[in-house]
Enzyme design. Structure first.
Site, PDB file in Angstrom:
ATOM      1  N   ASP A  88      14.634   3.421   6.440  1.00  0.00           N
ATOM      2  CA  ASP A  88      13.394   2.589   5.499  1.00  0.00           C
ATOM      3  C   ASP A  88      14.214   1.719   4.445  1.00  0.00           C
ATOM      4  O   ASP A  88      14.012   0.745   4.237  1.00  0.00           O
ATOM      5  CB  ASP A  88      12.700   3.714   4.900  1.00  0.00           C
ATOM      6  CG  ASP A  88      11.598   4.166   5.946  1.00  0.00           C
ATOM      7  OD1 ASP A  88      11.886   3.629   7.072  1.00  0.00           O
ATOM      8  OD2 ASP A  88      10.739   4.957   5.597  1.00  0.00           O
ATOM      9  N   GLY A 132       2.363   5.008   0.758  1.00  0.00           N
ATOM     10  CA  GLY A 132       2.090   6.242   1.584  1.00  0.00           C
ATOM     11  C   GLY A 132       1.511   5.789   2.837  1.00  0.00           C
ATOM     12  O   GLY A 132       0.945   6.381   3.788  1.00  0.00           O
ATOM     13  N   PRO A 186       0.754  -1.217   0.021  1.00  0.00           N
ATOM     14  CA  PRO A 186       0.014  -0.038   0.063  1.00  0.00           C
ATOM     15  C   PRO A 186       1.057   1.079   0.064  1.00  0.00           C
ATOM     16  O   PRO A 186       1.884   1.386   0.674  1.00  0.00           O
ATOM     17  CB  PRO A 186      -0.780  -0.347   1.333  1.00  0.00           C
ATOM     18  CG  PRO A 186      -0.246  -1.010   2.125  1.00  0.00           C
ATOM     19  CD  PRO A 186       0.765  -1.806   1.166  1.00  0.00           C
ATOM     20  N   GLY A 218       3.353   3.698   5.448  1.00  0.00           N
ATOM     21  CA  GLY A 218       4.307   3.459   6.497  1.00  0.00           C
ATOM     22  C   GLY A 218       4.795   2.159   6.029  1.00  0.00           C
ATOM     23  O   GLY A 218       5.621   1.242   6.955  1.00  0.00           O
ATOM     24  N   GLY A 256       6.789   1.143   3.365  1.00  0.00           N
ATOM     25  CA  GLY A 256       7.959   1.245   2.787  1.00  0.00           C
ATOM     26  C   GLY A 256       7.748   1.279   1.179  1.00  0.00           C
ATOM     27  O   GLY A 256       9.002   0.801   0.459  1.00  0.00           O
ATOM     28  N   SER A 257       6.732   1.732   0.803  1.00  0.00           N
ATOM     29  CA  SER A 257       6.563   1.663  -0.779  1.00  0.00           C
ATOM     30  C   SER A 257       7.553   2.445  -1.504  1.00  0.00           C
ATOM     31  O   SER A 257       8.336   2.092  -2.365  1.00  0.00           O
ATOM     32  CB  SER A 257       5.051   2.269  -1.013  1.00  0.00           C
ATOM     33  OG  SER A 257       4.948   3.490  -0.474  1.00  0.00           O
ATOM     34  N   SER A 258       8.151   3.460  -0.782  1.00  0.00           N
ATOM     35  CA  SER A 258       9.179   4.694  -1.649  1.00  0.00           C
ATOM     36  C   SER A 258      10.368   3.904  -1.472  1.00  0.00           C
ATOM     37  O   SER A 258      11.122   3.915  -2.326  1.00  0.00           O
ATOM     38  CB  SER A 258       9.176   6.075  -1.274  1.00  0.00           C
ATOM     39  OG  SER A 258       9.470   5.983   0.066  1.00  0.00           O
ATOM     40  N   ALA A 259      10.429   3.418  -0.198  1.00  0.00           N
ATOM     41  CA  ALA A 259      11.856   2.663  -0.048  1.00  0.00           C
ATOM     42  C   ALA A 259      12.156   1.397  -0.785  1.00  0.00           C
ATOM     43  O   ALA A 259      13.468   1.307  -1.374  1.00  0.00           O
ATOM     44  CB  ALA A 259      12.268   2.379   1.518  1.00  0.00           C
ATOM     45  N   ALA A 260      11.259   0.519  -0.921  1.00  0.00           N
ATOM     46  CA  ALA A 260      11.386  -0.840  -1.971  1.00  0.00           C
ATOM     47  C   ALA A 260      11.435  -0.248  -3.234  1.00  0.00           C
ATOM     48  O   ALA A 260      12.258  -0.912  -4.219  1.00  0.00           O
ATOM     49  CB  ALA A 260       9.993  -1.257  -1.522  1.00  0.00           C
TER      50      ALA A 260
HETATM   51  C1  MEV Z   1       9.216   6.749   8.157  1.00  0.00           C
HETATM   52  O1  MEV Z   1       9.206   5.405   7.894  1.00  0.00           O
HETATM   53  C2  MEV Z   1      10.307   6.554   9.423  1.00  0.00           C
HETATM   54  C3  MEV Z   1      10.923   8.271   9.782  1.00  0.00           C
HETATM   55  O2  MEV Z   1      11.665   8.024  11.176  1.00  0.00           O
HETATM   56  C4  MEV Z   1      11.398   8.762   8.803  1.00  0.00           C
HETATM   57  C5  MEV Z   1      12.906   8.395   8.649  1.00  0.00           C
HETATM   58  O3  MEV Z   1      13.613   7.647   9.320  1.00  0.00           O
HETATM   59  O4  MEV Z   1      13.352   8.858   7.669  1.00  0.00           O
HETATM   60  C6  MEV Z   1       9.528   8.810  10.274  1.00  0.00           C
END
Ligand code: MEV
Length: 295
Positions: A134, A85, A83, A87, A89-93
């Protein structure tokens, strides 16, 4: 040597077990890669580099591609079951899959350190000033304790636990990481005691996690972390309600995961009925596993 015409790479998403936001200021965080992820396929083609298929639209995608690929000659297809946005990790993956695929298209493989550095450039497009946790855990797989230091990222691999009954409740509302991180920064130094308490909690949780403590022992620390995330102003009524729902269904503990302002809750060992109760609220609830460490 002729370079490949097509290159493909996959990376998992993530969940933060404890320590989000405090990790931005040098405290440790514990995170694990999840058994969902993103695949990027790159194909050489004439004309400007651009998206050929993607499961979401985001005005920042062009800049993300530019951080990893040449401006000309590559078609980019993205598939993901994360999903966006929320939390997870869609952008990190996407960042890790993209830099891996970009290297493969050039006939190279990246060292873990080079991959992390290249992933930073893509993550920064989405998050401004990411701590690196992330895309660090998306690159490393498994479960890690992560800290950023003046000398660079510090990773410690933690045992990938099983049998903990990890569940996600997705409230469906997206959170904007850059905005949430900026909000926390603006509330400092008033909230520094809560950030310091999060750092201490991560140390306690690391010890319990590594000692193989059961969900019943880990859960109260998730509850405590959620309360501290409320204190720093990143929870929402929906996230608090989802945490309450998880506890009402027998979870040993629950917390929001990631930047907050929307997104998902992680629940430990909920009893039966959570998925139906979440659906009645218009939310999705599903079990999640820890992805294996990078081979
Ligand atoms: C976001 O998944 C995690 C945060 O701590 C931001 C970050 O570590 O860059 C909120």
């Amino acid at each position: 040597m002729s370079l490949p015409a097509v290159a493909q790479a996959t990376a998992p998403g993530k969940l933060i077990l404890a320590g989000e936001h405090a990790v931005v200021y040098g405290a440790p965080a514990i995170a694990f890669a999840v058994d969902r992820g993103t695949t990027v396929t790159l194909r050489r083609r004439p004309g400007p580099t651009g998206i050929t298929a993607a499961p979401f639209t985001d005005a920042r995608l062009g800049a993300a591609l530019a951080a990893a690929l040449p401006g000309e000659g590559v078609g980019v297809s993205i598939e993901s079951d994360l999903p966006v946005g929320r939390g997870m990790g869609s952008s990190a993956a996407l960042a890790i899959a993209l830099v891996r695929a970009a290297a493969a298209l050039e006939g190279r493989t990246l060292s873990p350190a080079a991959e992390h550095a290249a992933g930073f450039a893509v993550e920064a497009v989405f998050h401004g000033t990411p701590s690196g946790v992330d895309h660090g855990v998306c690159g490393a797989g498994g479960c890690v304790r992560y800290r950023r230091s003046a000398d660079g990222p510090v990773f410690a691999r933690l045992p990938a636990r099983s049998g903990l009954g990890l569940w996600v409740i997705d409230t469906g509302a997206p959170g904007e990481t850059a905005e949430m991180v900026a909000g926390v920064r603006a509330r400092r130094p008033a909230i520094d005691p809560a950030l310091a308490a999060i750092a201490r909690l991560v140390d306690r949780l690391t010890a319990l996690w590594c000692a193989g403590a059961p969900a019943a022992a880990l859960g109260p620390l998730l509850d405590e972390n959620h309360a501290l995330l409320q204190d720093i102003g990143v929870s929402t009524p929906a996230l608090d309600a989802a945490v309450g729902l998880a506890r009402a269904h027998g979870a040993g503990g629950a917390k929001l995961c990631g930047a907050g302002g929307g997104g998902v809750v992680l629940a430990l060992s909920p009893g039966p009925g959570l998925a139906a109760a979440a659906a009645a609220q218009g939310w999705a609830a599903f079990p999640v596993g820890i992805a294996p460490p990078r081979g």
